[in-house]
Design an enzyme around this catalytic site. Structure first.
Site, mmCIF file in Angstrom:
data_model
loop_
_atom_site.group_PDB
_atom_site.id
_atom_site.type_symbol
_atom_site.label_atom_id
_atom_site.label_comp_id
_atom_site.label_asym_id
_atom_site.label_seq_id
_atom_site.Cartn_x
_atom_site.Cartn_y
_atom_site.Cartn_z
ATOM 1 N N HIS A 41 10.452 -27.917 38.796
ATOM 2 C CA HIS A 41 10.203 -27.666 37.375
ATOM 3 C C HIS A 41 8.683 -27.592 37.187
ATOM 4 O O HIS A 41 7.982 -28.587 37.413
ATOM 5 C CB HIS A 41 10.743 -28.806 36.515
ATOM 6 C CG HIS A 41 12.241 -28.872 36.445
ATOM 7 N ND1 HIS A 41 13.031 -29.142 37.523
ATOM 8 C CD2 HIS A 41 13.085 -28.708 35.393
ATOM 9 C CE1 HIS A 41 14.301 -29.129 37.150
ATOM 10 N NE2 HIS A 41 14.362 -28.867 35.856
ATOM 11 N N GLU A 89 6.716 -25.662 32.441
ATOM 12 C CA GLU A 89 7.634 -25.962 31.331
ATOM 13 C C GLU A 89 6.843 -26.790 30.319
ATOM 14 O O GLU A 89 6.495 -26.308 29.253
ATOM 15 C CB GLU A 89 8.865 -26.721 31.853
ATOM 16 C CG GLU A 89 9.879 -27.078 30.764
ATOM 17 C CD GLU A 89 11.000 -28.009 31.264
ATOM 18 O OE1 GLU A 89 10.778 -28.766 32.235
ATOM 19 O OE2 GLU A 89 12.083 -27.993 30.631
ATOM 20 N N ASP A 146 17.359 -33.409 42.937
ATOM 21 C CA ASP A 146 16.163 -33.658 42.118
ATOM 22 C C ASP A 146 15.573 -34.988 42.581
ATOM 23 O O ASP A 146 16.208 -36.043 42.435
ATOM 24 C CB ASP A 146 16.590 -33.732 40.647
ATOM 25 C CG ASP A 146 15.448 -34.115 39.723
ATOM 26 O OD1 ASP A 146 14.288 -34.174 40.185
ATOM 27 O OD2 ASP A 146 15.736 -34.358 38.531
ATOM 28 N N ASP A 197 20.156 -24.736 32.119
ATOM 29 C CA ASP A 197 19.444 -25.991 32.350
ATOM 30 C C ASP A 197 20.376 -27.189 32.122
ATOM 31 O O ASP A 197 20.823 -27.820 33.077
ATOM 32 C CB ASP A 197 18.209 -26.066 31.434
ATOM 33 C CG ASP A 197 17.124 -26.988 31.955
ATOM 34 O OD1 ASP A 197 17.255 -27.490 33.072
ATOM 35 O OD2 ASP A 197 16.127 -27.191 31.232
ATOM 36 N N HIS A 218 20.118 -22.751 37.822
ATOM 37 C CA HIS A 218 19.370 -23.908 37.311
ATOM 38 C C HIS A 218 20.230 -24.613 36.265
ATOM 39 O O HIS A 218 20.177 -24.291 35.072
ATOM 40 C CB HIS A 218 18.031 -23.458 36.705
ATOM 41 C CG HIS A 218 17.143 -24.595 36.316
ATOM 42 N ND1 HIS A 218 15.813 -24.691 36.697
ATOM 43 C CD2 HIS A 218 17.374 -25.717 35.587
ATOM 44 C CE1 HIS A 218 15.269 -25.790 36.217
ATOM 45 N NE2 HIS A 218 16.210 -26.439 35.520
HETATM 46 N N1 ADE Z 1 16.013 -32.880 33.778
HETATM 47 C C1 ADE Z 1 17.029 -32.249 33.189
HETATM 48 N N2 ADE Z 1 16.597 -31.175 32.507
HETATM 49 C C2 ADE Z 1 15.259 -31.128 32.674
HETATM 50 C C3 ADE Z 1 14.238 -30.265 32.226
HETATM 51 N N3 ADE Z 1 14.491 -29.218 31.462
HETATM 52 N N4 ADE Z 1 12.969 -30.550 32.584
HETATM 53 C C4 ADE Z 1 12.689 -31.596 33.364
HETATM 54 N N5 ADE Z 1 13.611 -32.434 33.820
HETATM 55 C C5 ADE Z 1 14.890 -32.210 33.475
HETATM 56 ZN ZN ZN Z 2 15.967 -28.287 34.630
#
Ligand code: ADE
Ligand code: ZN
Length: 350
Positions: A212, A215, A153, A293, A15
């Site tokens: 995602h 989060e 994405d 990330d 990721h």
């Molecule tokens: N794009 C890049 N990092 C991200 C994250 N942690 N959450 C959502 N979108 C992202």
């Molecule tokens: Zn991410």
């Protein structure tokens, strides 16, 4: 354990966003190449307002880019605004190819021999780079490590209809090393459920699925990701810990989480490593992988992230197991699991 303990060890990262791993000096060069006020000349009003609300971006707009000050935000929205801002400086296919090459070099320095890299192609299309050229660049693969597989994405902020037509166009010219799709962006504004049809189509086309979730939102978002989008892995997913039934389900179904502890702290999801729920998830039997990330944006490396697991209560053996999970839960035909600290026949060290 110290970060240096992990540096020499061949690692896999599942990721990591392409632009999130941009070397700060590469971004500095782009900001010199494209004066920020000019690069933003055609930016929509909502982006301008977003950028005007962030002190770090205002400084960059005024010509003061300094990495220690630029990569600082006190919220998830502040981070997302900064992340979006940097997309305005990748304006040609040469910039995009240069970004890939710079990130590959960075992986090599970290001994990341296998990476599944998330790429938000629509953000580069929005800067005028043709999608076809981007997809062609993603199909190119140098023979030398690291081995990179791509996760597109679809960017949830564009909405499900636009995401579906983007997916259609990608499938028409499917890059050779495309492994999966995900949704990044503002989970709290664009939750997973409306993307059901897009994900069904991606699955039908043989792509693997991650998203995602858990989060910025809580367990209901992770449930929707599993039940409606039917994902194979969850990006982050850590807020699943708020629902014991969900934790039990993740453990029973062996759904891996792509855990990024430093990201969660820098975006304000948790206040400290001590508060991070990775240990509780692990003890409940949820499969964990660990990633950075957006290493540049969160001022971290994969070695440091692994080392930080000590502060989360993990033993050296457990950390080794989590590092090995990066290979085990890979989407692409997984490279042979390396013996710790040794190069494998399948993957040479960088
Ligand atoms: N794009 C890049 N990092 C991200 C994250 N942690 N959450 C959502 N979108 C992202
Ligand atoms: Zn991410």
């Amino acid at each position: 354990m110290a970060a240096t303990d992990f540096l020499a060890q061949p690692k896999a990262e599942l990721h990591v966003h392409l632009r999130g791993a941009i070397p700060p000096e590469f971004l500095g060069a782009l900001l010199r190449k494209y004066p920020p006020q000019e690069a933003l000349a055609n930016a929509p009003g909502r982006h301008r307002r977003l950028f005007a609300g962030q002190a770090n971006i205002r400084a960059a707009l005024a010509g003061h880019y300094e990495e220690n000050a630029f990569f600082r935000y006190d919220s998830f929205d502040g981070f997302l605004a900064t992340y979006l801002f940097t997309s305005y400086f990748v304006r040609s296919i040469e910039d995009f190819r240069g970004l890939i090459a710079a990130v590959r070099r960075q992986f090599c320095r970290e001994n990341i021999v296998y990476a599944e890299v998330t790429v938000s192609v629509i953000e580069y299309v929005n800067q005028g780079i043709p999608l076809e050229a981007l997809l062609e660049a993603l199909s190119e693969e140098p023979e030398t490590p690291p081995r990179v597989r791509w996760i597109v994405d679809l960017v949830r902020n564009i909405g499900p209809e636009a995401a579906e037509s983007l997916l259609d166009r990608i499938l028409e010219r499917r890059p050779r090393n495309l492994a999966a799709v995900t949704l990044g962006g503002a989970e709290h504004l664009f939750p997973p459920a409306p993307f059901e049809r897009v994900f069904a189509k991606a699955r039908g086309a043989g792509l693997r699925l991650t998203v995602h979730a858990g989060e910025a939102l809580g367990p209901e978002s992770v449930w929707d990701a599993l039940r409606i989008l039917k994902v194979d892995r969850i990006g982050h997913g850590v807020r699943a810990v708020e629902d014991p039934a969900l934790v039990a389900h993740l453990a029973a179904q062996r759904i891996p989480l792509e855990v990024c502890p430093t990201s969660n702290i820098r975006t304000g999801i948790y206040r400290s490593y001590g508060e991070h729920p990775a240990r509780r998830l692990f003890e409940a039997g949820v499969p964990l992988t660990v990633s950075t990330d957006d290493p540049t944006f969160f001022r971290v490396t994969l070695s440091r992230e692994l080392s930080a697991l000590t502060a989360l209560g993990f033993s050296p053996d457990e950390i080794e197991g989590i590092a090995a999970n990066g290979f085990r839960f890979a989407f692409a035909p997984p490279p042979a699991t390396p013996q710790c600290g040794k190069a494998t026949p399948a993957i040479r060290p960088c």
